[in-house]
Design a protein around this motif. Structure first.
Motif, short mmCIF file in Angstrom:
data_model
loop_
_atom_site.label_atom_id
_atom_site.label_comp_id
_atom_site.label_asym_id
_atom_site.label_seq_id
_atom_site.Cartn_x
_atom_site.Cartn_y
_atom_site.Cartn_z
N ALA A 370 4.93 -5.68 21.87
CA ALA A 370 5.29 -6.49 20.28
C ALA A 370 4.53 -7.04 20.04
N PHE A 371 3.61 -8.15 20.89
CA PHE A 371 1.76 -8.69 20.24
C PHE A 371 1.35 -7.28 19.94
N ALA A 372 0.75 -6.21 20.63
CA ALA A 372 -0.01 -5.18 19.93
C ALA A 372 1.20 -4.70 19.14
N ASN A 373 1.61 -4.51 18.77
CA ASN A 373 2.45 -3.58 17.15
C ASN A 373 2.32 -4.50 16.71
N THR A 374 2.69 -5.35 16.29
CA THR A 374 2.11 -6.61 15.07
C THR A 374 1.46 -6.60 14.36
N PHE A 375 0.23 -6.94 15.46
CA PHE A 375 -1.05 -7.24 15.17
C PHE A 375 -1.84 -6.06 14.45
N ILE A 376 -1.65 -4.67 15.06
CA ILE A 376 -2.21 -3.24 14.75
C ILE A 376 -1.35 -2.92 13.63
N LEU A 377 -0.24 -3.77 12.86
CA LEU A 377 0.70 -2.92 11.64
C LEU A 377 0.03 -4.31 10.78
N ALA A 378 0.04 -5.01 11.41
CA ALA A 378 -0.77 -6.67 10.17
C ALA A 378 -1.92 -5.84 10.19
N LEU A 379 -2.95 -5.72 10.77
CA LEU A 379 -4.74 -5.14 10.15
C LEU A 379 -4.22 -4.03 9.51
N ALA A 380 -3.38 -3.13 9.92
CA ALA A 380 -3.57 -1.98 9.56
C ALA A 380 -2.91 -2.33 7.58
N THR A 381 -1.94 -2.44 7.65
CA THR A 381 -1.23 -2.36 6.62
C THR A 381 -2.01 -4.03 5.21
N ALA A 382 -2.54 -4.01 5.54
CA ALA A 382 -3.25 -5.72 5.12
C ALA A 382 -4.55 -5.06 4.35
N SER A 383 -5.39 -3.90 5.48
CA SER A 383 -6.10 -3.61 4.75
C SER A 383 -5.80 -2.62 3.58
N ALA A 384 -5.40 -1.72 4.00
CA ALA A 384 -4.81 -0.58 2.96
C ALA A 384 -4.10 -0.46 1.97
N GLY A 385 -3.33 -1.45 2.16
CA GLY A 385 -2.42 -2.54 1.29
C GLY A 385 -3.50 -3.10 -0.03
N THR A 386 -4.77 -4.02 0.58
CA THR A 386 -5.68 -4.66 -0.38
C THR A 386 -6.17 -3.86 -1.47
N LEU A 387 -6.81 -2.28 -0.58
CA LEU A 387 -7.36 -1.40 -1.49
C LEU A 387 -6.41 -0.68 -2.40
N LEU A 388 -5.19 -1.15 -2.18
CA LEU A 388 -3.76 0.11 -3.02
C LEU A 388 -3.65 -1.14 -4.29
N ALA A 389 -3.75 -2.19 -3.27
CA ALA A 389 -3.39 -3.50 -4.75
C ALA A 389 -4.67 -3.19 -5.92
N LEU A 390 -6.04 -3.76 -4.85
CA LEU A 390 -6.27 -3.90 -5.45
C LEU A 390 -7.59 -2.42 -6.75
N PHE A 391 -7.46 -1.80 -6.57
CA PHE A 391 -7.16 -0.25 -7.36
C PHE A 391 -6.47 -0.19 -8.11
N ILE A 392 -4.72 -0.61 -8.46
CA ILE A 392 -3.79 -0.35 -8.98
C ILE A 392 -4.47 -1.33 -10.23
N ALA A 393 -4.34 -3.29 -9.61
CA ALA A 393 -5.30 -3.88 -10.44
C ALA A 393 -6.25 -3.74 -11.12
N TYR A 394 -7.04 -3.12 -10.74
CA TYR A 394 -7.98 -2.84 -12.27
C TYR A 394 -7.48 -1.83 -12.77
N MET A 395 -6.98 -0.52 -12.18
CA MET A 395 -6.56 0.34 -13.49
C MET A 395 -6.10 -0.32 -14.37
N VAL A 396 -4.69 -1.32 -14.42
CA VAL A 396 -4.10 -1.94 -15.27
C VAL A 396 -4.35 -3.24 -15.78
N ALA A 397 -5.61 -3.55 -15.65
CA ALA A 397 -6.20 -4.68 -16.07
C ALA A 397 -7.28 -3.89 -16.66
N ARG A 398 -7.97 -3.45 -16.07
CA ARG A 398 -8.79 -2.59 -16.78
C ARG A 398 -8.45 -1.64 -18.08
N GLN A 399 -7.36 -0.42 -17.71
CA GLN A 399 -7.53 0.84 -18.87
C GLN A 399 -6.29 0.40 -19.33
#
Lengths: 576, 345
Positions: A370-399
């Motif tokens: 459970a510890f391994a699952n939680t932290f693997i998921l948290a790291l993966a989701t945080a990294s992928a989610g940040t990139l995705l959100a950044l991209f969307i925010a950039y598109m919305v704010a500047r486009q």
């Protein structure tokens, strides 16, 4: 993102409504499609269930059942009531705290920021369990001490009540408001306040007529997030409302998925939440939409701190008292429960034991996985989610444009979906062909990505909104390509926002229970579910051990992320 | 790889197919042990308290090194939902299932989800009526849903002796009980009490400001913590274990009769580890395993040779309410609905 200078011709004219031919429609389309699939697929399944009967024919009967049955309608009202009160109290407590920390010379400001982050990291369900140990009407530590001190037979607090639930949820939602507000307050340059000062306004007049209006959007945004959090929260109501004898809509929806499941009614019950959220987001847009709030420009002055004078230490004491509620008291209770035979028992050696520690780390077969699952998921989701959100925010704010609006709507849509409902939608979507993900960590990854996207997007959007395009424009005028501008101007200015967004998702994943409880299976259990299971059988000692370990690990990772962001950035931008 | 699998299948078929064809009864044979070892693990869904489940798993792993038992513990009703959810999506995670709600096995058998697998020891030694004659499930454990009180808060002389006493005003706000919507034990107990005492009993009890918990393992903990001095229902085995550890709790067998909760075990037809599942299933009925369940788990056993630890009242001396899983299976929804109506949760 390959760009040529020619593509930016429309860009300088207006930051919000630029012409649509700027970024390649392909990238926009691809991300849009991915988002549509990510969010649309589970929602489509839910819609299919809400509007059909068992035989598959179209019907509105599920909604009629919802309104007709007081067992279902009452929880719905309770939920809105709860969310409204939580948003109110969260804003009421977080706003002064944020202002004190960001704009005054209160002692220990940085430490207080870290402490609020700590309460933010605390999963609400863990907070609820800690408050059970503290304030259960008879066995709760606080109530026992109160009885001893006062000789009264009555309990001081009863955590198993509606007000108890509001209190506990507000404790762990207020940090959302706090983080959004401090970020905004950090960005307001002193020159506006100075101008008011020069014109003869008093300190408090400056606060009320300059500072406050400038952070009003952030305050509203924070309160809105608090409302939505409270509305869709599952863990705390499941832990406190059932002993208290009432349901919220999330616990009711959970009950509707007990076998034999009634997903059609559950899906119908989720729809009012969706509508209310859309209405709130729309209102927020109306209220804030016409004002320009880009306050970090190229000419910004320094932030000036207001001197509190003789009030410094009394206010510090008040802040510490406030922080005792989400932090010192619950953490004390957890640490005590971790090494006590009877969690809320007396403070003596006879009650001391290492039994729970041994059980969790040696006997309990689910711990390590459970510890391994939680932290693997948290790291993966945080990294992928940040990139995705950044991209969307950039598109919305500047486009902007229609594509941007659509992306924004998609990225914000999951806000309206309670995690538990999304969990069921995802379960329906990914347990049958063509993509079978149940039983793997992927289904949890997609669930968490979807759930955390709105918060991450809000964070990134706030970062972009506060950033006036004039800096980028200056860079472009001086001949830098758009990519270079992005790298040398935009990215460094956004760095703290990006790290904050990453931490936000990371913490969100560790806190998430409602979708995980439906989607995890025996190989993919995460800590929140393990704790929820243990709570079901009242194993407070084991919960305390797991909870404390989980929090320490989370702090370590968040601390590391912030340390990275601090390297090379000026300390004022350090993320709280 | 493929050829090895075929060989393994062939060995398994030679070893057991002849026996399976005629009767569901099977013994622990060296062939079964070898086949189980090659599978190397099994997934055990159970509603026994997690520490007891881990004890059983450890005892099995010690007896058969190389076969891991993956324990997935959930409340019986949540487990039932989970299996329902998984099976309706064709996900066959679970190999062996144990539930404190015997009615679940009637449902699973009807759906054709269980395998006919009756350990020889059960067929030969266990009393009739404790296992399905067709071999789809057998009572691996039983427990009682008892009343209990906190011995530091309630003097023994003042402790309630019957369910009906709990309706007296002096117990208002003093009671805790678990929820039939989450706990199989409590669902079964609620059915038996409603049948023997009438639903009016619950209607009146609901006005006593009863604290609700989810699992039947929770009320004893709330009593020990002193959150509520008396529990209406909850696991006898938790009371035993806590009491033997020195906690201030004492069990009450109500004069109206104590609900008997039988917890059967069965092997799933679509088990991914069919041999390990059968081995574990058969082993769990041996005296060795049953003694672990009784001593470490505080459970009741139907094994005729079982030795009850001192200080526990033997099952034969307790007035019991009658078990009737067939009726429970029919009335599940009604029981839950009526309960929610009275207790509002």
């Amino acid at each position: 993102m390959t760009l040529t200078p020619a593509q930016t011709s429309g860009y300088l004219a207006d930051k919000r409504t630029s012409s649509g031919f700027d970024l390649s429609a392909g990238v926009l389309g691809a991300v849009g499609l991915f988002l549509a699939g990510l969010i649309g697929l589970p929602l489509a399944w839910l819609a299919a269930f809400a509007f059909t009967n068992r035989q598959g024919a179209l019907t509105l009967a599920n909604f009629v059942d919802l309104i007709d049955d007081p067992d279902l309608f009452e929880p719905l009202l309770t939920t809105f009531n709860l969310a409204g009160l939580v948003a109110f109290f969260a804003a009421l407590s977080a706003a002064p705290l944020a202002w004190l920390v960001a704009r005054t010379d209160l002692p220990g400001r940085r430490a207080i920021r870290s402490l609020v982050t700590a309460s933010f990291v605390t999963p609400p369900f863990l907070g609820a369990i800690s408050w059970e140990i503290l304030a259960a009407p008879n066995s709760g530590i606080l109530n026992r001490l109160w009885r001893e001190a006062s000789g009264s037979n009555e309990a001081l607090f009863n955590i198993y009540s509606f007000s108890g639930l509001v209190f506990v949820i507000a404790c762990y939602t207020a940090p959302y408001v706090f983080v959004v507000l401090t970020n905004a307050l950090d960005r307001i340059p002193a020159d506006l306040e100075d101008a008011a000062g020069i014109l003869g306004a008093s300190r408090w007049r400056i606060v009320s007529s300059v500072t406050l209006p400038l952070v009003l959007p952030a305050l509203l945004a924070g309160a809105l997030v608090a409302f939505l959090q409270a509305m869709t929260l599952f863990g705390s109501p499941a832990i406190l409302a059932i002993p208290a004898g009432f349901h919220t809509i999330t616990t009711k929806i959970y009950a509707l998925f007990q076998f034999p499941p009634k997903p059609e009614i559950a899906a119908a019950a989720a729809l009012p939440l969706l509508l209310v959220t859309m209405l709130l987001l729309f209102l927020q847009g109306r209220i804030l939409g016409r004002r320009g709030y880009a306050v970090v420009g190229g000419k910004a002055g320094d932030v000036r701190l207001l001197s509190l004078g003789a009030w410094r230490w009394p206010l510090f004491a008040v802040v510490m008292l406030v922080l005792a509620l989400p932090l010192f008291l619950p953490y004390g209770a957890l640490l005590k429960a971790a090494v006590s035979r009877v969690p809320a028992g007396p403070f003596d050696l006879a009650n001391l034991t290492l039994h729970h520690v041994n059980f969790v780390f040696l006997d309990f077969s689910q711990t390590r996985r459970a510890f391994a699952n939680t932290f693997i998921l948290a790291l993966a989701t945080a990294s992928a989610g940040t990139l995705l959100a950044l991209f969307i925010a950039y598109m919305v704010a500047r486009q902007g444009g229609f594509g941007g609006k659509l992306l924004e709507a998609l990225a914000s849509a999951p806000l309206a979906i309670p995690g538990i409902v999304l969990g069921v939608g995802l379960f329906l979507a990914y347990t049958r062909g063509p993509i079978v993900l149940y039983g793997t960590l992927w289904i949890l990854f997609f669930a968490f990505l979807t759930i955390e996207l709105p918060a991450a997007y809000q964070q990134m959007r706030a970062a972009f909104r506060g950033l006036h395009p004039e800096l980028e424009e200056a860079s472009r005028i001086l001949g830098a390509t758009r990519l270079v501008t992005l790298r040398r101007i935009t990215a460094p200015l956004l760095k703290s926002g990006v790290i904050a967004g990453w931490c936000l998702i990371f913490i969100g994943v560790v806190r998430e229970l409602s979708a995980a409880v439906i989607l995890s299976s025996q190989n993919t259990k995460v800590l929140s579910v393990v704790i929820f299971d243990l709570n079901e059988s009242g194993d407070l000692g084991a919960i305390a051990v797991i909870g404390v370990t989980m929090l320490l690990l989370t702090f370590a990772i968040i601390g590391f992320a912030n340390w990275i962001s601090g390297v090379g950035a000026e300390p004022r931008r350090a993320v709280s | 790889m493929i050829s090895r699998r075929i060989v393994i299948c062939a060995i398994f078929l030679c070893g057991t197919s002849a026996a399976l064809a005629q009767s569901p009864t099977y013994a622990i044979t060296p062939e079964l042990e070898d086949a189980a070892k090659r599978e190397g693990k099994l997934v055990y869904y159970t509603s026994i308290e997690v520490k007891v489940a881990e004890e059983l798993a450890k005892a099995f792993e010690k007896r058969y090194p190389g076969i891991d038992v993956v324990v997935e513990r959930n409340g019986a009703e949540r487990q039932f939902s989970k299996i329902g959810q998984e099976y309706s999506s064709k996900i066959y995670n679970v190999d062996v299932v144990n539930s404190s709600d015997a009615a679940h096995f009637i449902f699973w058998k009807r759906e054709g989800w269980l395998a006919a697998a009756l350990p020889e020891e059960v067929a030969k030694r266990y009393p009739a009526g404790t296992f399905d004659p067709e071999g789809y499930y057998a009572a691996m454990r039983s427990s009682l849903s008892v009343m209990a009180y906190n011995t530091t808060l309630v003097p023994a002389a003042e402790a309630p002796k019957s369910f009906s006493e709990l309706l007296e005003p002096k117990w208002r706000g003093k009671l805790v009980k678990a929820h039939p919507g989450y706990s199989g034990t409590i669902l079964t107990a609620t059915f038996q009490m409603a049948r023997d005492l009438g639903w009016e009993y619950f209607e009146k009890l609901a006005t006593q400001q009863v604290m609700q918990t989810q699992s039947s393992t929770d009320p004893p903990r709330k009593v020990i913590a002193g959150e509520r001095p008396v529990m209406v229902d909850g696991n006898e085995y938790n009371v035993f274990l806590e009491k033997e550890r020195g906690a201030p709790i004492e069990v009450i067998y109500p004069s109206e009769g104590t609900p008997l909760v039988v917890g059967p075990t069965g092997v799933m037809k679509n088990a991914r580890n069919p041999n390990a599942a059968r081995l574990f299933h058969a082993w769990s009925f041996t005296l060795e395993a049953q003694q672990v369940a009784v001593e470490k788990g505080g459970l009741r056993s139907f094994h005729p040779d079982i030795v009850e630890p001192k200080g526990r009242k033997p099952l034969a001396e307790i007035k019991l309410m009658k078990d009737d899983p067939v009726a429970v299976d029919k009335q599940v929804e009604d029981i839950k609905r009526r309960y929610v109506r009275y207790f509002k949760t």
